[in-house]
Design a protein around this motif. Structure first.
Motif, PDB file in Angstrom:
ATOM      1  N   LYS A   1       0.855  -1.191   0.000  1.00  0.00           N
ATOM      2  CA  LYS A   1       0.000   0.000   0.000  1.00  0.00           C
ATOM      3  C   LYS A   1       0.885   1.233   0.000  1.00  0.00           C
ATOM      4  O   LYS A   1       1.980   1.234   0.575  1.00  0.00           O
ATOM      5  N   ARG A   2       0.402   2.315  -0.632  1.00  0.00           N
ATOM      6  CA  ARG A   2       1.170   3.555  -0.679  1.00  0.00           C
ATOM      7  C   ARG A   2       0.269   4.738  -0.379  1.00  0.00           C
ATOM      8  O   ARG A   2      -0.938   4.718  -0.621  1.00  0.00           O
ATOM      9  N   PHE A   3       0.873   5.829   0.117  1.00  0.00           N
ATOM     10  CA  PHE A   3       0.123   6.997   0.574  1.00  0.00           C
ATOM     11  C   PHE A   3       0.874   8.264   0.187  1.00  0.00           C
ATOM     12  O   PHE A   3       2.064   8.234  -0.117  1.00  0.00           O
ATOM     13  N   LEU A   4       0.169   9.400   0.229  1.00  0.00           N
ATOM     14  CA  LEU A   4       0.777  10.707  -0.007  1.00  0.00           C
ATOM     15  C   LEU A   4       0.817  11.501   1.294  1.00  0.00           C
ATOM     16  O   LEU A   4      -0.104  11.429   2.115  1.00  0.00           O
ATOM     17  N   LEU A   5       1.879  12.283   1.458  1.00  0.00           N
ATOM     18  CA  LEU A   5       2.050  13.114   2.649  1.00  0.00           C
ATOM     19  C   LEU A   5       2.238  14.567   2.237  1.00  0.00           C
ATOM     20  O   LEU A   5       2.779  14.854   1.161  1.00  0.00           O
ATOM     21  N   PRO A   6       1.818  15.536   3.071  1.00  0.00           N
ATOM     22  CA  PRO A   6       2.087  16.952   2.778  1.00  0.00           C
ATOM     23  C   PRO A   6       3.585  17.219   2.781  1.00  0.00           C
ATOM     24  O   PRO A   6       4.342  16.584   3.523  1.00  0.00           O
ATOM     25  N   ASN A   7       4.020  18.185   1.966  1.00  0.00           N
ATOM     26  CA  ASN A   7       5.458  18.388   1.781  1.00  0.00           C
ATOM     27  C   ASN A   7       5.983  19.699   2.332  1.00  0.00           C
ATOM     28  O   ASN A   7       7.182  19.949   2.289  1.00  0.00           O
ATOM     29  N   GLN A   8       5.134  20.568   2.846  1.00  0.00           N
ATOM     30  CA  GLN A   8       5.596  21.875   3.335  1.00  0.00           C
ATOM     31  C   GLN A   8       5.919  21.769   4.815  1.00  0.00           C
ATOM     32  O   GLN A   8       5.067  21.397   5.617  1.00  0.00           O
ATOM     33  N   ILE A   9       7.136  22.116   5.195  1.00  0.00           N
ATOM     34  CA  ILE A   9       7.544  21.915   6.582  1.00  0.00           C
ATOM     35  C   ILE A   9       7.359  23.160   7.436  1.00  0.00           C
ATOM     36  O   ILE A   9       7.450  23.078   8.660  1.00  0.00           O
ATOM     37  N   SER A  10       7.125  24.311   6.805  1.00  0.00           N
ATOM     38  CA  SER A  10       6.994  25.546   7.581  1.00  0.00           C
ATOM     39  C   SER A  10       6.009  26.488   6.901  1.00  0.00           C
ATOM     40  O   SER A  10       6.117  26.741   5.697  1.00  0.00           O
ATOM     41  N   VAL A  11       5.045  26.974   7.665  1.00  0.00           N
ATOM     42  CA  VAL A  11       4.095  27.951   7.135  1.00  0.00           C
ATOM     43  C   VAL A  11       4.800  29.283   6.902  1.00  0.00           C
ATOM     44  O   VAL A  11       4.504  30.011   5.944  1.00  0.00           O
ATOM     45  N   ILE A  12       5.751  29.595   7.754  1.00  0.00           N
ATOM     46  CA  ILE A  12       6.470  30.863   7.654  1.00  0.00           C
ATOM     47  C   ILE A  12       7.362  30.890   6.422  1.00  0.00           C
ATOM     48  O   ILE A  12       7.518  31.929   5.772  1.00  0.00           O
ATOM     49  N   ARG A  13       7.938  29.743   6.083  1.00  0.00           N
ATOM     50  CA  ARG A  13       8.821  29.653   4.919  1.00  0.00           C
ATOM     51  C   ARG A  13       8.224  28.683   3.899  1.00  0.00           C
ATOM     52  O   ARG A  13       8.547  27.503   3.894  1.00  0.00           O
ATOM     53  N   PRO A  14       7.333  29.152   3.046  1.00  0.00           N
ATOM     54  CA  PRO A  14       6.685  28.265   2.068  1.00  0.00           C
ATOM     55  C   PRO A  14       7.657  27.636   1.078  1.00  0.00           C
ATOM     56  O   PRO A  14       7.304  26.660   0.413  1.00  0.00           O
ATOM     57  N   ASP A  15       8.874  28.190   0.961  1.00  0.00           N
ATOM     58  CA  ASP A  15       9.852  27.607   0.047  1.00  0.00           C
ATOM     59  C   ASP A  15      10.582  26.417   0.679  1.00  0.00           C
ATOM     60  O   ASP A  15      11.340  25.716  -0.003  1.00  0.00           O
ATOM     61  N   TRP A  16      10.355  26.178   1.957  1.00  0.00           N
ATOM     62  CA  TRP A  16      10.954  25.026   2.614  1.00  0.00           C
ATOM     63  C   TRP A  16      10.026  23.822   2.428  1.00  0.00           C
ATOM     64  O   TRP A  16       9.113  23.585   3.220  1.00  0.00           O
ATOM     65  N   ILE A  17      10.267  23.085   1.385  1.00  0.00           N
ATOM     66  CA  ILE A  17       9.450  21.918   1.089  1.00  0.00           C
ATOM     67  C   ILE A  17      10.361  20.704   0.901  1.00  0.00           C
ATOM     68  O   ILE A  17      11.558  20.850   0.639  1.00  0.00           O
ATOM     69  N   VAL A  18       9.783  19.534   1.044  1.00  0.00           N
ATOM     70  CA  VAL A  18      10.561  18.307   0.892  1.00  0.00           C
ATOM     71  C   VAL A  18       9.935  17.420  -0.171  1.00  0.00           C
ATOM     72  O   VAL A  18       8.757  17.543  -0.504  1.00  0.00           O
ATOM     73  N   GLY A  19      10.736  16.533  -0.699  1.00  0.00           N
ATOM     74  CA  GLY A  19      10.274  15.475  -1.581  1.00  0.00           C
ATOM     75  C   GLY A  19      10.773  14.159  -1.030  1.00  0.00           C
ATOM     76  O   GLY A  19      11.226  14.063   0.107  1.00  0.00           O
ATOM     77  N   GLY A  20      10.694  13.128  -1.853  1.00  0.00           N
ATOM     78  CA  GLY A  20      11.200  11.842  -1.412  1.00  0.00           C
ATOM     79  C   GLY A  20      10.128  10.963  -0.810  1.00  0.00           C
ATOM     80  O   GLY A  20       8.932  11.135  -1.071  1.00  0.00           O
ATOM     81  N   TRP A  21      10.533  10.058   0.064  1.00  0.00           N
ATOM     82  CA  TRP A  21       9.608   9.036   0.539  1.00  0.00           C
ATOM     83  C   TRP A  21      10.065   8.431   1.866  1.00  0.00           C
ATOM     84  O   TRP A  21      11.225   8.538   2.266  1.00  0.00           O
ATOM     85  N   LEU A  22       9.105   7.800   2.546  1.00  0.00           N
ATOM     86  CA  LEU A  22       9.347   7.010   3.740  1.00  0.00           C
ATOM     87  C   LEU A  22       8.831   5.606   3.468  1.00  0.00           C
ATOM     88  O   LEU A  22       7.745   5.442   2.908  1.00  0.00           O
ATOM     89  N   GLY A  23       9.582   4.598   3.841  1.00  0.00           N
ATOM     90  CA  GLY A  23       9.160   3.226   3.609  1.00  0.00           C
ATOM     91  C   GLY A  23       9.278   2.391   4.863  1.00  0.00           C
ATOM     92  O   GLY A  23      10.218   2.552   5.637  1.00  0.00           O
ATOM     93  N   ALA A  24       8.302   1.507   5.082  1.00  0.00           N
ATOM     94  CA  ALA A  24       8.345   0.581   6.215  1.00  0.00           C
ATOM     95  C   ALA A  24       8.551  -0.830   5.685  1.00  0.00           C
ATOM     96  O   ALA A  24       7.812  -1.289   4.815  1.00  0.00           O
ATOM     97  N   ALA A  25       9.558  -1.505   6.184  1.00  0.00           N
ATOM     98  CA  ALA A  25       9.853  -2.873   5.763  1.00  0.00           C
ATOM     99  C   ALA A  25       8.940  -3.853   6.490  1.00  0.00           C
ATOM    100  O   ALA A  25       8.365  -3.534   7.538  1.00  0.00           O
ATOM    101  N   SER A  26       8.813  -5.054   5.938  1.00  0.00           N
ATOM    102  CA  SER A  26       7.975  -6.063   6.587  1.00  0.00           C
ATOM    103  C   SER A  26       8.661  -6.643   7.816  1.00  0.00           C
ATOM    104  O   SER A  26       7.994  -7.057   8.759  1.00  0.00           O
ATOM    105  N   ARG A  27       9.988  -6.674   7.814  1.00  0.00           N
ATOM    106  CA  ARG A  27      10.767  -7.182   8.945  1.00  0.00           C
ATOM    107  C   ARG A  27      11.999  -6.302   9.120  1.00  0.00           C
ATOM    108  O   ARG A  27      12.620  -5.905   8.134  1.00  0.00           O
TER     109      ARG A  27
END
Length: 653
Positions: free
Chosen positions: A237-263
């Motif tokens: 299963k896969r999901f989307l997450l918000p990418n803006q880390i700061s309301v004060i600095r809208p240019d501070w955004i991230v990309g990439g991904w987080l993954g959880a292994a089965s073991r």
């Protein structure tokens, strides 16, 4: 101020700290060479490794003489300040500090550079000994020109006199580790730009990333380019997450991904190393090896986590450079780093509960597939409780165990615990009904009876196992030690009805303090071979159990005398507690028969009848084990109706 008495000097030995000995492994060093090739607008990089040398060649713009002297050999040359943010080909420069070329000396003592730019060809060799000699004399170092055949385009670097400890990683390991250090290798950009890196003629690509192969659940920061599902063969299963880390600095955004292994164990391999962590990428290149350790995130999800955080705002020309000298870590007090760290911690907390549910559901399905009888048990549950039961099994399957036999025991315990909770909920709901009827009550009572029966049968089986092991002990002294250690805590060995026999420390201490016959420091003659004595209570009955030494012969008169003393002392003690007519029982556990039982002229049952007025009795080591075995075996034999729960539990053995 020319008249200042103060002056600062820079010893050239600082080079040792800035490059010659800054890097400790080949993957990090080769990454510097790959980054330089990217900055040179190369589309192809070839790394060839054999026993005695490493050759790195790219098809970039190459270097003319002024490029070599004013840029490549200029330690500390800041290309972004001198040339702008991007290469002539439009690529965002990865390099910034101008010391990456020194990394080569971390794994080799001789570095040869052969380069072509247009019609200009140059070749020279640098040696660690020569650099160190120049540094010691505080002189500039001059590389030695060579006659090496130049490439048609770009730059070739040859590393020899390799430092074996730092280049001991296998080619396969280097492929996997370099693949995780860049997000731009093997992927075409939207403008058609490509960047291919090959090691021993095999291209590095996403297939070399072991972390992709381990992922079971995937969270991607929007609107990042999504990872193709084919890269993650185990993805559920896969999901989307918000990418803006700061309301004060809208240019501070991230990309990439987080993954959880089965073991968790899937996040470690000999070649790829430990992948349980989050690397931070800026401008397509690793800038922090693992930020997960810095998040203060201690939930279970952390053990299953891998990922890549793309945060270009950490490395922009208009802001201070916060990368350490080796560009593997970030300055932790910078506000950008702090904001990223806090954002990632909150993100992990927000997905942790969902992951726990997803993981348990996935493990629950696996448990049923691996052990079909578990599926039969779930199918016999009410429909509304099946998902919860599946998650319960998932939790058990997720526990790391050395033996799968231990897992079966956990399944049994988990099933019984689930049934108890299920009945508890059913009882609660029953109590909330406006009118109680036989139709609503009888199914609950039937389930409760079956559950109790199954649990008791488990107890009986376990006790029979203990008894069988005790019977296997032939040596009398061994039996004596086992009984002394376990008899008083397991009075079911004396009487199966004593399930809840308990001690009273206060009364036992009073007896030992005020009555000599209960003291622990009697002579052997005074104790008549006594090994131990305890006081217990069970359902209003007050019990004194005395364990005699196996080899001590006893006479009936001795037992009568001791029994009377015990009875009198305990009665006085209980009377002081307000109990005028206590029911007192005395049991002597012996290793060999009472002397009178060997006398043929005495009637049968003489010893038993003589001790009856004291409500005392004698049991023997072997007899009590046999009696307990017979009592429990009879229970199992008579329990012919195998109920729903026990049917499933028994098949797990």
């Amino acid at each position: 101020m020319s008249d200042s008495p103060y002056k600062m000097q820079l010893d050239l030995r600082v080079l040792d700290h800035l490059g010659l000995h800054l890097y400790s492994n080949a993957a990090a060093v080769l990454s510097e060479a790959v980054a330089n090739a990217w900055d040179a607008d190369a589309k192809n990089v070839s790394i060839k490794i054999d026993k005695d040398r490493i050759v790195i060649e790219d098809d970039g713009v190459g270097m003319a003489l002024n490029d070599i002297n004013d840029r490549f050999l200029y330690v500390g040359y800041d290309k972004r300040q001198k040339e702008g943010a991007k290469s002539p080909g439009g690529r965002a420069f990865m390099g910034r500090k101008g010391i990456g070329k020194l990394a080569l000396f971390s794994i080799a003592d001789v570095v040869a550079v052969i380069t072509t730019k247009g019609s200009e060809h140059h070749a020279f060799r640098m040696e660690t000994k020569g650099i160190e000699a120049a540094v010691s004399r505080n002189e500039e170092y001059k590389p030695v020109p060579t006659n090496d055949e130049p490439p048609s385009k770009g730059t070739r670097i040859i590393l020899t006199q390799l430092k074996k400890k730092r280049t001991s990683q296998t080619v396969n390991a280097l492929r996997k580790r370099i693949a995780r250090r860049f997000s731009i290798i093997g992927i075409k950009s939207e403008n058609g730009d490509s960047f291919d890196v090959r090691i021993n003629d095999l291209a590095i690509g996403p297939a070399d990333r072991e972390d992709f192969k381990a992922i079971e659940f995937l969270w991607e920061f929007e609107p990042s380019e999504r990872i193709p599902a084919g890269f993650c063969p185990g993805l559920k299963k896969r999901f989307l997450l918000p990418n803006q880390i700061s309301v004060i600095r809208p240019d501070w955004i991230v990309g990439g991904w987080l993954g959880a292994a089965s073991r968790p164990k899937k996040l470690a391999s000999e070649d790829a190393g430990l992948m349980n962590g989050l690397v931070v990428i800026a401008r397509g290149r690793l800038i922090q090896e693992n930020i997960l350790d810095k998040l203060g995130f201690n939930m279970l999800l952390g053990n299953y986590l891998t990922g890549q955080i793309e945060a270009n705002f950490l490395d922009v020309e208009s802001e201070e450079d916060i990368a350490t000298s080796d560009r593997q870590r970030l300055m932790e007090d910078d506000e950008r780093y702090v904001a990223l760290r806090d954002f990632l911690r909150k993100t992990l907390v927000s997905i942790s509960d969902d992951w726990t549910k997803l993981r348990n559901e996935a493990r629950g399905k696996e448990a049923v597939e691996e052990t079909p009888i578990l599926g039969e048990w779930i199918d016999n549950l009410p429909e509304g409780q099946r998902d919860a039961a599946r998650r319960t099994l998932g939790v058990i399957l997720g526990v790391e165990l050395e033996s799968e036999e231990d897992r079966k025991d956990l399944y049994r315990s988990g099933m019984l615990a689930f049934e108890r909770l299920r009945l508890k909920d059913a009882s609660h709901n029953l109590g909330n009904l406006p009118a109680l009827t036989a139709e609503s009550l009888l199914p609950l009572l039937a389930d409760l009876s079956m559950l109790e029966g199954s649990m008791y049968r488990d107890i009986v089986r376990a006790r029979l196992d203990v008894i069988v092991k005790f019977e296997d002990l032939v040596d009398v002294d061994a039996k004596e030690k086992v009984l002394q250690a376990h008899l008083f805590e397991n009075l079911w060995l004396l009487d199966p009805g004593w399930e809840r026999a308990a001690g009273s420390e206060r009364i036992e201490q009073t007896l030992k303090r005020d009555y000599k016959d209960f003291a622990a420091d009697l002579t052997d003659d005074e104790s008549k071979g006594r090994l131990d004595i305890r006081y217990k209570t069970n359902a209003g009955e007050h019990i004194i159990v005395e364990l005699k030494r196996a080899g001590r012969p006893m006479k009936l008169v001795e037992l009568q005398e001791q029994g009377q003393k015990y009875r009198t002392a305990l009665a006085k003690c209980l009377k002081a507690e307000g109990n005028e007519n206590p029911l007192i029982s005395i049991i002597f556990v012996l290793g060999s028969p009472v002397a009178e039982e060997e006398e043929s002229y005495l009637p049968a049952g003489y010893v038993t009848n003589t001790l009856q007025p004291l409500n005392a009795r004698v049991m023997y080591y072997d007899q009590l084990i046999k009696s307990a075995r017979d009592a429990y075996a009879e229970y199992l034999d008579r329990s012919k109706q195998v109920d729903r729960i026990d049917k499933f539990l028994s098949k797990l053995k």
